[in-house]
Design a protein around this motif. Structure first.
Motif, PDB file in Angstrom:
ATOM      1  N   ASN A   1      -0.632  -8.156  -2.225  1.00  0.00           N
ATOM      2  CA  ASN A   1       0.310  -7.066  -2.381  1.00  0.00           C
ATOM      3  C   ASN A   1       0.154  -6.409  -3.757  1.00  0.00           C
ATOM      4  O   ASN A   1      -0.661  -6.836  -4.580  1.00  0.00           O
ATOM      5  CB  ASN A   1       1.753  -7.538  -2.144  1.00  0.00           C
ATOM      6  CG  ASN A   1       2.206  -8.593  -3.143  1.00  0.00           C
ATOM      7  OD1 ASN A   1       1.758  -8.621  -4.286  1.00  0.00           O
ATOM      8  ND2 ASN A   1       3.102  -9.471  -2.700  1.00  0.00           N
ATOM      9  N   GLU A   2       0.953  -5.383  -4.015  1.00  0.00           N
ATOM     10  CA  GLU A   2       0.792  -4.608  -5.251  1.00  0.00           C
ATOM     11  C   GLU A   2       1.034  -5.468  -6.484  1.00  0.00           C
ATOM     12  O   GLU A   2       0.295  -5.361  -7.480  1.00  0.00           O
ATOM     13  CB  GLU A   2       1.747  -3.415  -5.233  1.00  0.00           C
ATOM     14  CG  GLU A   2       1.596  -2.496  -6.431  1.00  0.00           C
ATOM     15  CD  GLU A   2       2.498  -1.282  -6.361  1.00  0.00           C
ATOM     16  OE1 GLU A   2       2.439  -0.452  -7.290  1.00  0.00           O
ATOM     17  OE2 GLU A   2       3.269  -1.154  -5.389  1.00  0.00           O
ATOM     18  N   ARG A   3       2.045  -6.324  -6.454  1.00  0.00           N
ATOM     19  CA  ARG A   3       2.322  -7.172  -7.617  1.00  0.00           C
ATOM     20  C   ARG A   3       1.187  -8.155  -7.862  1.00  0.00           C
ATOM     21  O   ARG A   3       0.748  -8.331  -9.012  1.00  0.00           O
ATOM     22  CB  ARG A   3       3.624  -7.937  -7.388  1.00  0.00           C
ATOM     23  CG  ARG A   3       4.057  -8.778  -8.596  1.00  0.00           C
ATOM     24  CD  ARG A   3       5.379  -9.461  -8.356  1.00  0.00           C
ATOM     25  NE  ARG A   3       5.296 -10.408  -7.244  1.00  0.00           N
ATOM     26  CZ  ARG A   3       6.316 -11.143  -6.818  1.00  0.00           C
ATOM     27  NH1 ARG A   3       7.497 -11.032  -7.380  1.00  0.00           N
ATOM     28  NH2 ARG A   3       6.166 -11.983  -5.810  1.00  0.00           N
ATOM     29  N   GLU A   4       0.680  -8.763  -6.798  1.00  0.00           N
ATOM     30  CA  GLU A   4      -0.433  -9.705  -6.947  1.00  0.00           C
ATOM     31  C   GLU A   4      -1.681  -8.991  -7.456  1.00  0.00           C
ATOM     32  O   GLU A   4      -2.431  -9.533  -8.287  1.00  0.00           O
ATOM     33  CB  GLU A   4      -0.721 -10.388  -5.614  1.00  0.00           C
ATOM     34  CG  GLU A   4       0.391 -11.330  -5.156  1.00  0.00           C
ATOM     35  CD  GLU A   4       0.261 -11.731  -3.702  1.00  0.00           C
ATOM     36  OE1 GLU A   4       0.765 -12.811  -3.344  1.00  0.00           O
ATOM     37  OE2 GLU A   4      -0.346 -10.966  -2.905  1.00  0.00           O
ATOM     38  N   MET A   5      -1.895  -7.778  -6.970  1.00  0.00           N
ATOM     39  CA  MET A   5      -3.065  -7.024  -7.406  1.00  0.00           C
ATOM     40  C   MET A   5      -2.955  -6.630  -8.874  1.00  0.00           C
ATOM     41  O   MET A   5      -3.929  -6.733  -9.642  1.00  0.00           O
ATOM     42  CB  MET A   5      -3.224  -5.771  -6.545  1.00  0.00           C
ATOM     43  CG  MET A   5      -4.537  -5.050  -6.768  1.00  0.00           C
ATOM     44  SD  MET A   5      -5.941  -6.009  -6.182  1.00  0.00           S
ATOM     45  CE  MET A   5      -5.687  -5.847  -4.415  1.00  0.00           C
TER      46      MET A   5
ATOM     47  N   ARG B   1      -0.266  -4.807   2.101  1.00  0.00           N
ATOM     48  CA  ARG B   1      -1.344  -5.718   1.696  1.00  0.00           C
ATOM     49  C   ARG B   1      -2.729  -5.109   1.960  1.00  0.00           C
ATOM     50  O   ARG B   1      -3.674  -5.810   2.285  1.00  0.00           O
ATOM     51  CB  ARG B   1      -1.190  -7.070   2.402  1.00  0.00           C
ATOM     52  CG  ARG B   1       0.000  -7.867   1.899  1.00  0.00           C
ATOM     53  CD  ARG B   1       0.093  -9.250   2.497  1.00  0.00           C
ATOM     54  NE  ARG B   1       1.179 -10.009   1.889  1.00  0.00           N
ATOM     55  CZ  ARG B   1       1.093 -10.727   0.768  1.00  0.00           C
ATOM     56  NH1 ARG B   1      -0.068 -10.811   0.145  1.00  0.00           N
ATOM     57  NH2 ARG B   1       2.130 -11.375   0.288  1.00  0.00           N
ATOM     58  N   GLN B   2      -2.820  -3.814   1.813  1.00  0.00           N
ATOM     59  CA  GLN B   2      -4.119  -3.124   1.845  1.00  0.00           C
ATOM     60  C   GLN B   2      -4.135  -2.112   0.713  1.00  0.00           C
ATOM     61  O   GLN B   2      -3.497  -1.062   0.787  1.00  0.00           O
ATOM     62  CB  GLN B   2      -4.370  -2.428   3.181  1.00  0.00           C
ATOM     63  CG  GLN B   2      -5.763  -1.811   3.233  1.00  0.00           C
ATOM     64  CD  GLN B   2      -6.064  -1.110   4.536  1.00  0.00           C
ATOM     65  OE1 GLN B   2      -6.607  -0.007   4.538  1.00  0.00           O
ATOM     66  NE2 GLN B   2      -5.737  -1.717   5.656  1.00  0.00           N
ATOM     67  N   ILE B   3      -4.860  -2.470  -0.334  1.00  0.00           N
ATOM     68  CA  ILE B   3      -4.851  -1.687  -1.569  1.00  0.00           C
ATOM     69  C   ILE B   3      -6.285  -1.358  -1.962  1.00  0.00           C
ATOM     70  O   ILE B   3      -7.183  -2.189  -1.842  1.00  0.00           O
ATOM     71  CB  ILE B   3      -4.151  -2.471  -2.691  1.00  0.00           C
ATOM     72  CG1 ILE B   3      -2.670  -2.690  -2.311  1.00  0.00           C
ATOM     73  CG2 ILE B   3      -4.271  -1.759  -4.033  1.00  0.00           C
ATOM     74  CD1 ILE B   3      -1.910  -3.562  -3.270  1.00  0.00           C
ATOM     75  N   VAL B   4      -6.487  -0.124  -2.425  1.00  0.00           N
ATOM     76  CA  VAL B   4      -7.817   0.336  -2.819  1.00  0.00           C
ATOM     77  C   VAL B   4      -7.859   0.492  -4.332  1.00  0.00           C
ATOM     78  O   VAL B   4      -6.962   1.094  -4.936  1.00  0.00           O
ATOM     79  CB  VAL B   4      -8.175   1.663  -2.133  1.00  0.00           C
ATOM     80  CG1 VAL B   4      -9.569   2.135  -2.574  1.00  0.00           C
ATOM     81  CG2 VAL B   4      -8.119   1.515  -0.613  1.00  0.00           C
ATOM     82  N   LEU B   5      -8.901  -0.071  -4.938  1.00  0.00           N
ATOM     83  CA  LEU B   5      -9.080  -0.025  -6.387  1.00  0.00           C
ATOM     84  C   LEU B   5     -10.188   0.947  -6.768  1.00  0.00           C
ATOM     85  O   LEU B   5     -11.142   1.152  -6.013  1.00  0.00           O
ATOM     86  CB  LEU B   5      -9.438  -1.418  -6.910  1.00  0.00           C
ATOM     87  CG  LEU B   5      -8.475  -2.553  -6.558  1.00  0.00           C
ATOM     88  CD1 LEU B   5      -9.006  -3.869  -7.107  1.00  0.00           C
ATOM     89  CD2 LEU B   5      -7.083  -2.270  -7.076  1.00  0.00           C
ATOM     90  N   SER B   6     -10.066   1.536  -7.955  1.00  0.00           N
ATOM     91  CA  SER B   6     -11.065   2.464  -8.484  1.00  0.00           C
ATOM     92  C   SER B   6     -11.610   1.957  -9.807  1.00  0.00           C
ATOM     93  O   SER B   6     -10.877   1.353 -10.595  1.00  0.00           O
ATOM     94  CB  SER B   6     -10.443   3.850  -8.689  1.00  0.00           C
ATOM     95  OG  SER B   6     -10.056   4.430  -7.465  1.00  0.00           O
TER      96      SER B   6
ATOM     97  N   ARG C   1      -8.374 -15.405  -5.134  1.00  0.00           N
ATOM     98  CA  ARG C   1      -6.916 -15.457  -5.118  1.00  0.00           C
ATOM     99  C   ARG C   1      -6.331 -15.359  -3.709  1.00  0.00           C
ATOM    100  O   ARG C   1      -5.111 -15.264  -3.561  1.00  0.00           O
ATOM    101  CB  ARG C   1      -6.351 -14.316  -5.970  1.00  0.00           C
ATOM    102  CG  ARG C   1      -6.666 -14.432  -7.452  1.00  0.00           C
ATOM    103  CD  ARG C   1      -5.917 -15.582  -8.107  1.00  0.00           C
ATOM    104  NE  ARG C   1      -6.262 -15.737  -9.501  1.00  0.00           N
ATOM    105  CZ  ARG C   1      -5.701 -15.063 -10.495  1.00  0.00           C
ATOM    106  NH1 ARG C   1      -4.758 -14.175 -10.244  1.00  0.00           N
ATOM    107  NH2 ARG C   1      -6.071 -15.283 -11.741  1.00  0.00           N
ATOM    108  N   GLY C   2      -7.185 -15.305  -2.706  1.00  0.00           N
ATOM    109  CA  GLY C   2      -6.680 -15.298  -1.344  1.00  0.00           C
ATOM    110  C   GLY C   2      -6.822 -14.007  -0.581  1.00  0.00           C
ATOM    111  O   GLY C   2      -6.341 -13.908   0.561  1.00  0.00           O
TER     112      GLY C   2
END
Length: 311
Positions: free
Chosen positions: A134-138, A158-163, A179-180
């Motif tokens: 999730n956002e906090r874990e990310m 629970r689907q997050i895209v990073l740049s 981290r899972g």
């Protein structure tokens, strides 16, 4: 009520403009392709080859063309949206269909947007989709990694895209998997969208957007940055000019559409990612992708879904 969803970069595949409308494309599709070619000064059917789609400019303009063409074809079949939203560059197609900006003007802005993004980070950058955190874990993982990466899209809880850069994304990929995270995959995007690396590009796009006429939308338009309904010309201009710089809160945008009363979500071509996300977020709603098949068959599916939602 019907919401149209317009996809962003990563949805493209070679020859997707050629496949619009199936084996016998709708006249509105032909007309839109011709209008786009005139606006850009190039035959847009040359822009969806595998080679051409290596260019961010080609990808972004063809995605907007596809979305607007499909929406116009559905309009000729008697189907119209009650609200719209677009992910990243898809927001431009949404704004056109909402009546907030003319198609040709939107295409020229998109062309500039993509050129500015390419110039900002021409090589060695991209985006990474992570499933399972999730956002906090990310946010915690990014801080602990020390990597120069940023959250670009919040597509689902629970689907997050990073740049970020290739090296930074490789570093964070290893960490989130440890981290899972269930999956961490690079997207077909060659620029680090929706982060501080696009700050200068956004400033220049804001300046260019000031010279373009915008109108209040005819139907609700849900913006990228705040996932709120935007009803004024200036608010939509600002959303389009700055969304390359800030994270896209797509999950929240989908929920906002539902809160407006939308119960049938129709994804403009290409792809079916947004309908998949809508189906997960709103299981009682109907989700339809126009990815393949004729316009008439898509219209029939939308009508059937509307009847089912009314029952």
């Amino acid at each position: 009520m019907i919401a149209y969803l317009f996809p962003g970069q990563g949805a493209q595949t070679p020859d997707f403009l050629h496949r619009l409308g199936g084996a016998d494309p709708h006249p509105a599709i032909h007309k839109t392709l011709d209008e786009a070619s005139e606006a850009l000064g190039v035959d847009v059917l040359t822009l969806d080859t595998a080679t051409s789609l290596a260019s961010t400019v080609a990808v972004q303009v063809t995605l907007v063309i596809a979305g607007v063409a499909a929406a116009r074809a559905l309009a000729d079949e008697g189907i119209a949206p009650h609200a719209v939203a677009g992910l990243s560059v898809g927001a431009y197609g949404a704004a056109v269909v909402a009546g907030a900006v003319e198609f040709a003007a939107a295409l020229r802005l998109v062309q500039l947007r993509a050129q500015l993004m390419e110039n900002a980070c021409p090589h060695g950058y991209g985006m990474l989709a992570v499933l399972g955190l999730n956002e906090r874990e990310m946010t915690r993982a990014i801080a602990e990694s020390g990597a120069a990466v940023w959250i670009g899209n919040l597509n689902a809880p629970r689907q997050i895209v990073l740049s970020g850069s290739d090296d930074a994304l490789a570093t964070i990929r290893d960490l989130v998997l440890s981290r899972g995270a269930r999956k961490a995959e690079r997207l077909a995007v060659s620029v680090p969208s929706h982060c501080v690396l696009m700050e200068d590009a956004s400033i220049r796009l804001i300046e260019a957007a000031r010279t373009v006429r915008f109108d209040a939308p005819r139907i609700p338009y849900v913006g990228n940055r705040g996932a709120r309904v935007l009803r004024s010309a200036d608010a939509i201009r600002d959303d389009l000019a700055t969304n390359l710089r800030y994270p896209v809160r797509w999950h929240d945008s989908t929920v906002a559409l539902s809160e407006l009363g939308m119960s049938v979500f129709v994804e403009m071509p290409p792809g079916r990612t947004l309908t998949s996300l809508a189906a997960d977020a709103l299981p009682d709603a109907a989700s339809i992708a126009m990815e393949a098949g004729s316009v008439s068959s898509a219209a029939a599916r939308v009508r059937a879904a509307c009847r089912q939602q009314q029952d």
